[in-house]
Design a protein around this motif. Structure first.
Motif, PDB file in Angstrom:
ATOM      1  N   LEU A 298       0.854  -1.196   0.000  1.00 42.94           N
ATOM      2  CA  LEU A 298       0.000   0.000   0.000  1.00 42.94           C
ATOM      3  C   LEU A 298       0.886   1.240   0.000  1.00 42.94           C
ATOM      4  O   LEU A 298       1.647   1.467   0.929  1.00 42.94           O
ATOM      5  CB  LEU A 298      -0.913  -0.010   1.226  1.00 42.94           C
ATOM      6  CG  LEU A 298      -1.803  -1.251   1.369  1.00 42.94           C
ATOM      7  CD1 LEU A 298      -2.599  -1.197   2.670  1.00 42.94           C
ATOM      8  CD2 LEU A 298      -2.740  -1.382   0.177  1.00 42.94           C
ATOM      9  N   GLY A 299       0.759   2.050  -1.062  1.00 44.20           N
ATOM     10  CA  GLY A 299       1.664   3.174  -1.242  1.00 44.20           C
ATOM     11  C   GLY A 299       2.966   2.693  -1.852  1.00 44.20           C
ATOM     12  O   GLY A 299       4.057   2.977  -1.367  1.00 44.20           O
ATOM     13  N   ALA A 300       2.858   1.964  -2.976  1.00 46.71           N
ATOM     14  CA  ALA A 300       3.989   1.210  -3.529  1.00 46.71           C
ATOM     15  C   ALA A 300       5.011   2.068  -4.252  1.00 46.71           C
ATOM     16  O   ALA A 300       6.136   1.632  -4.476  1.00 46.71           O
ATOM     17  CB  ALA A 300       3.464   0.137  -4.491  1.00 46.71           C
ATOM     18  N   ASN A 301       4.632   3.274  -4.680  1.00 44.09           N
ATOM     19  CA  ASN A 301       5.506   4.136  -5.461  1.00 44.09           C
ATOM     20  C   ASN A 301       6.087   3.363  -6.642  1.00 44.09           C
ATOM     21  O   ASN A 301       5.337   2.821  -7.440  1.00 44.09           O
ATOM     22  CB  ASN A 301       6.581   4.771  -4.575  1.00 44.09           C
ATOM     23  CG  ASN A 301       7.261   5.960  -5.259  1.00 44.09           C
ATOM     24  OD1 ASN A 301       8.369   5.859  -5.722  1.00 44.09           O
ATOM     25  ND2 ASN A 301       6.544   7.076  -5.355  1.00 44.09           N
ATOM     26  N   VAL A 316       1.540 -10.257  -5.628  1.00 41.45           N
ATOM     27  CA  VAL A 316       1.633  -8.969  -4.939  1.00 41.45           C
ATOM     28  C   VAL A 316       0.781  -7.950  -5.680  1.00 41.45           C
ATOM     29  O   VAL A 316       0.889  -7.808  -6.910  1.00 41.45           O
ATOM     30  CB  VAL A 316       3.087  -8.473  -4.876  1.00 41.45           C
ATOM     31  CG1 VAL A 316       3.158  -7.126  -4.140  1.00 41.45           C
ATOM     32  CG2 VAL A 316       3.979  -9.494  -4.194  1.00 41.45           C
ATOM     33  N   VAL A 317      -0.072  -7.236  -4.956  1.00 48.10           N
ATOM     34  CA  VAL A 317      -0.829  -6.115  -5.507  1.00 48.10           C
ATOM     35  C   VAL A 317      -0.197  -4.840  -4.976  1.00 48.10           C
ATOM     36  O   VAL A 317      -0.155  -4.613  -3.765  1.00 48.10           O
ATOM     37  CB  VAL A 317      -2.318  -6.194  -5.115  1.00 48.10           C
ATOM     38  CG1 VAL A 317      -3.067  -4.954  -5.611  1.00 48.10           C
ATOM     39  CG2 VAL A 317      -2.948  -7.459  -5.692  1.00 48.10           C
ATOM     40  N   ALA A 318       0.322  -4.024  -5.893  1.00 47.20           N
ATOM     41  CA  ALA A 318       1.048  -2.801  -5.549  1.00 47.20           C
ATOM     42  C   ALA A 318       0.161  -1.599  -5.836  1.00 47.20           C
ATOM     43  O   ALA A 318      -0.127  -1.293  -6.995  1.00 47.20           O
ATOM     44  CB  ALA A 318       2.348  -2.715  -6.347  1.00 47.20           C
ATOM     45  N   VAL A 319      -0.295  -0.928  -4.777  1.00 48.60           N
ATOM     46  CA  VAL A 319      -1.265   0.162  -4.899  1.00 48.60           C
ATOM     47  C   VAL A 319      -0.550   1.498  -4.745  1.00 48.60           C
ATOM     48  O   VAL A 319       0.197   1.707  -3.784  1.00 48.60           O
ATOM     49  CB  VAL A 319      -2.367   0.030  -3.828  1.00 48.60           C
ATOM     50  CG1 VAL A 319      -3.337   1.202  -3.903  1.00 48.60           C
ATOM     51  CG2 VAL A 319      -3.101  -1.284  -3.992  1.00 48.60           C
ATOM     52  N   GLU A 320      -0.803   2.404  -5.691  1.00 46.83           N
ATOM     53  CA  GLU A 320      -0.175   3.727  -5.652  1.00 46.83           C
ATOM     54  C   GLU A 320      -1.181   4.756  -6.181  1.00 46.83           C
ATOM     55  O   GLU A 320      -1.929   4.465  -7.120  1.00 46.83           O
ATOM     56  CB  GLU A 320       1.099   3.729  -6.509  1.00 46.83           C
ATOM     57  CG  GLU A 320       1.701   5.081  -6.804  1.00 46.83           C
ATOM     58  CD  GLU A 320       2.057   5.867  -5.553  1.00 46.83           C
ATOM     59  OE1 GLU A 320       1.774   7.086  -5.537  1.00 46.83           O
ATOM     60  OE2 GLU A 320       2.606   5.277  -4.589  1.00 46.83           O
ATOM     61  N   MET A 346      -4.794   3.903  -7.089  1.00 46.17           N
ATOM     62  CA  MET A 346      -5.832   4.075  -6.076  1.00 46.17           C
ATOM     63  C   MET A 346      -5.368   5.049  -4.992  1.00 46.17           C
ATOM     64  O   MET A 346      -4.225   4.991  -4.544  1.00 46.17           O
ATOM     65  CB  MET A 346      -6.196   2.743  -5.431  1.00 46.17           C
ATOM     66  CG  MET A 346      -7.518   2.761  -4.680  1.00 46.17           C
ATOM     67  SD  MET A 346      -7.889   1.137  -3.994  1.00 46.17           S
ATOM     68  CE  MET A 346      -7.664   0.091  -5.418  1.00 46.17           C
ATOM     69  N   ASP A 347      -6.270   5.936  -4.603  1.00 49.20           N
ATOM     70  CA  ASP A 347      -6.037   6.836  -3.479  1.00 49.20           C
ATOM     71  C   ASP A 347      -6.439   6.092  -2.212  1.00 49.20           C
ATOM     72  O   ASP A 347      -7.616   5.758  -2.029  1.00 49.20           O
ATOM     73  CB  ASP A 347      -6.876   8.097  -3.682  1.00 49.20           C
ATOM     74  CG  ASP A 347      -6.720   9.109  -2.560  1.00 49.20           C
ATOM     75  OD1 ASP A 347      -6.010   8.817  -1.580  1.00 49.20           O
ATOM     76  OD2 ASP A 347      -7.329  10.196  -2.659  1.00 49.20           O
ATOM     77  N   LEU A 348      -5.497   5.835  -1.324  1.00 47.71           N
ATOM     78  CA  LEU A 348      -5.812   5.062  -0.126  1.00 47.71           C
ATOM     79  C   LEU A 348      -6.778   5.787   0.797  1.00 47.71           C
ATOM     80  O   LEU A 348      -7.450   5.154   1.613  1.00 47.71           O
ATOM     81  CB  LEU A 348      -4.524   4.716   0.629  1.00 47.71           C
ATOM     82  CG  LEU A 348      -3.599   3.730  -0.087  1.00 47.71           C
ATOM     83  CD1 LEU A 348      -2.311   3.548   0.698  1.00 47.71           C
ATOM     84  CD2 LEU A 348      -4.282   2.394  -0.311  1.00 47.71           C
ATOM     85  N   ALA A 349      -6.854   7.101   0.683  1.00 47.16           N
ATOM     86  CA  ALA A 349      -7.827   7.845   1.482  1.00 47.16           C
ATOM     87  C   ALA A 349      -9.210   7.847   0.831  1.00 47.16           C
ATOM     88  O   ALA A 349     -10.183   8.300   1.444  1.00 47.16           O
ATOM     89  CB  ALA A 349      -7.362   9.288   1.695  1.00 47.16           C
ATOM     90  N   ASP A 350      -9.300   7.334  -0.377  1.00 48.03           N
ATOM     91  CA  ASP A 350     -10.574   7.241  -1.097  1.00 48.03           C
ATOM     92  C   ASP A 350     -10.536   5.991  -1.973  1.00 48.03           C
ATOM     93  O   ASP A 350     -10.593   6.069  -3.194  1.00 48.03           O
ATOM     94  CB  ASP A 350     -10.779   8.503  -1.955  1.00 48.03           C
ATOM     95  CG  ASP A 350     -12.114   8.510  -2.682  1.00 48.03           C
ATOM     96  OD1 ASP A 350     -13.045   7.800  -2.242  1.00 48.03           O
ATOM     97  OD2 ASP A 350     -12.223   9.224  -3.705  1.00 48.03           O
TER      98      ASP A 350
END
Length: 470
Positions: A298-301, A316-320, A346-350
């Motif tokens: 989460l927040g993979a950059n 692995v799912v890399a979310v940025e 994806m915005d982790l805050a939304d």
């Protein structure tokens, strides 16, 4: 003989085509077919083009199965895709590669006497950086004189977003997230007025398409088909259309945008010792537990730690949040032939909510992302300070991604860290009195067993290995 289906769970996203329906049984992905669909499947399974697509991995693995559930004439078992994502979570290049695969399948199907019933982006998923067509039930025999039934869906969910990204430089994820059926021609027509009408693909697939829809608004589907047959519409014309769309889509590249996050590894303030220590800690933490079936970064950059996680996880799912960063990561993974890391925007805050019919047709991210290992590195301060999310909620939310016994690797950036100082610069004084390491550790210990803690060499960041429910 058809058997009771008490152990089957219907897939909420599969209901629009009454000829077939997808189900889950444990880890199995199954598809029930009615009599007509069963006959079409057996013809498809015996065709050379379909066998080639299966062998090349461009269509999800599919075999006929038993016992057949009550109410269906046949049952298929599909390969299980490691993680289901949605088109509004894909970068521009991912969307383009998905569109090209859909068109390739249609191009090889048409000469063999097959077409696709629809053209939705949701017919595709991913094995890491490889797109795969999953809607086998959409492949159906061609009916003479009929146009490609999926053209409108293809435009709305694939072509139009690509036009917006390539020609206007827009991030289209919010557009696709807002409407499960995609972007309507009338919306596109307003955005591509005046001189923009002459941009590649716009006049034919936006303005002319929209005019034909308006002109045939009162005609039935049967009337339109009859008109096309009378005009001599043929498979050759359909094939020419597909080839033209392929040429257009290949041109719809998007130049990388300037972004603070693209150069984050250089500007984030980590020393070389910090980076090396952090990488060793992440690797050792993941190795300390059972091998993960699914890991989240989460927040993979740029995917640095997603690659570390891939050595200890099946997938692995890399979310940025930044679409440009995800696009760069996807291109790199594609060039490497990586099939075990899936990058998502994806915005982790939304995060992606539930959508479509009754809000469950497209499952929310939190309902898809139950993982055996979770990385949240340099994320807590961005949520708690950058987005004003209360620290207890941040910790609770991050811990909630882990299944019982899952490994969590978290990073807490101290209030004294320069990055936190930047975030606080535009905030009122005293707004975050609880943002302290001791409070973070108390909250984490209430949800997990904290197995290890390590301060990075610079002294303003701390890493934690925790076990959910431990």
């Amino acid at each position: 003989m058809a058997q009771p289906d008490t152990d089957l769970r219907a897939e909420p996203a599969s209901f629009r085509d009454p000829a077939n329906r997808v189900y889950h049984r444990g880890d199995e992905v199954l598809r029930g077919l009615n009599e007509r669909a069963a006959a079409e499947w057996r013809a498809l399974a015996g065709s050379d083009f379909f066998t080639t697509l299966l062998t090349e991995g461009k269509v999800c693995g599919t075999v006929e199965a038993a016992p057949v559930p009550h109410g269906w004439a046949a049952l298929l078992r599909h390969e299980r895709i490691p993680f289901v994502s949605h088109p509004y979570e894909w970068s521009h290049t991912m969307l383009r590669d998905a569109a090209l695969l859909h068109l390739e399948i249609l191009r090889v199907a048409l000469p063999a006497g097959f077409t696709t019933k629809d053209g939705s982006a949701y017919n595709l998923q991913w094995r890491g950086a490889q797109p795969v067509f999953i809607d086998v039930g959409s492949l159906t025999p061609v009916r003479y004189g009929e146009p490609w039934a999926g053209y409108r869906q293809f435009c709305q969910t694939l072509l139009y977003p690509l036009l917006l990204g390539a020609h206007l430089g827009l991030d289209v994820q919010p557009w696709l997230r807002a409407r499960v059926d995609g972007i309507e021609p009338d919306q596109m027509r307003r955005l591509f007025a005046g001189g923009r009408r002459l941009l590649p693909g716009v006049f034919t697939h936006v303005h002319l398409h929209g005019a034909m829809q308006r002109g045939n608004a009162r005609a039935s589907t049967a009337d339109v088909r009859a008109q096309l047959r009378a005009a001599g519409y043929s498979c050759e014309l359909a094939l020419a259309t597909v080839r033209g769309l392929e040429r257009l889509v290949r041109r719809l590249d998007r130049r990388p945008t300037v972004s603070h996050w693209i150069d984050y590894q250089r500007t984030c303030g980590y020393s070389a010792d910090d980076r090396a220590t952090k990488e060793r800690f992440v690797s050792a933490s993941l190795a300390a537990g059972p091998r993960a079936r699914l890991a989240l970064d989460l927040g993979a950059n740029d995917g640095r730690y997603a690659r570390v996680a891939a050595a200890h996880a099946d997938y692995v799912v890399a979310v940025e949040q930044d679409p440009a960063v995800v696009d760069g990561l996807y291109r790199a993974l594609r060039a490497e032939g990586e099939r075990r890391i899936l990058p998502l925007v994806m915005d982790l805050a939304d995060p992606s909510p539930g959508g479509g019919w009754r809000g469950v047709e497209r499952a929310a991210f939190v309902d898809r992302a139950r993982a055996d290992a979770v990385l949240a590195l340099a994320v807590v301060h961005h949520l708690a300070i950058g987005r004003n999310v209360p620290l207890p909620e941040v910790v609770d939310w991050l811990c909630g991604f882990g299944a019982p016994g899952a490994t969590l690797v978290l990073e807490f950036v101290h209030p004294e860290d320069p990055m936190v100082g930047r975030l606080l610069a535009n905030k009122p004084d005293g707004l975050f009195p609880d943002y302290r390491r001791a409070e973070f550790e108390r909250l984490l210990a209430a949800r997990c067993r904290v197995a290890e803690r390590l301060d990075l060499p610079t002294g303003t960041r701390t890493l934690y290995r925790a076990v959910v429910g431990g």
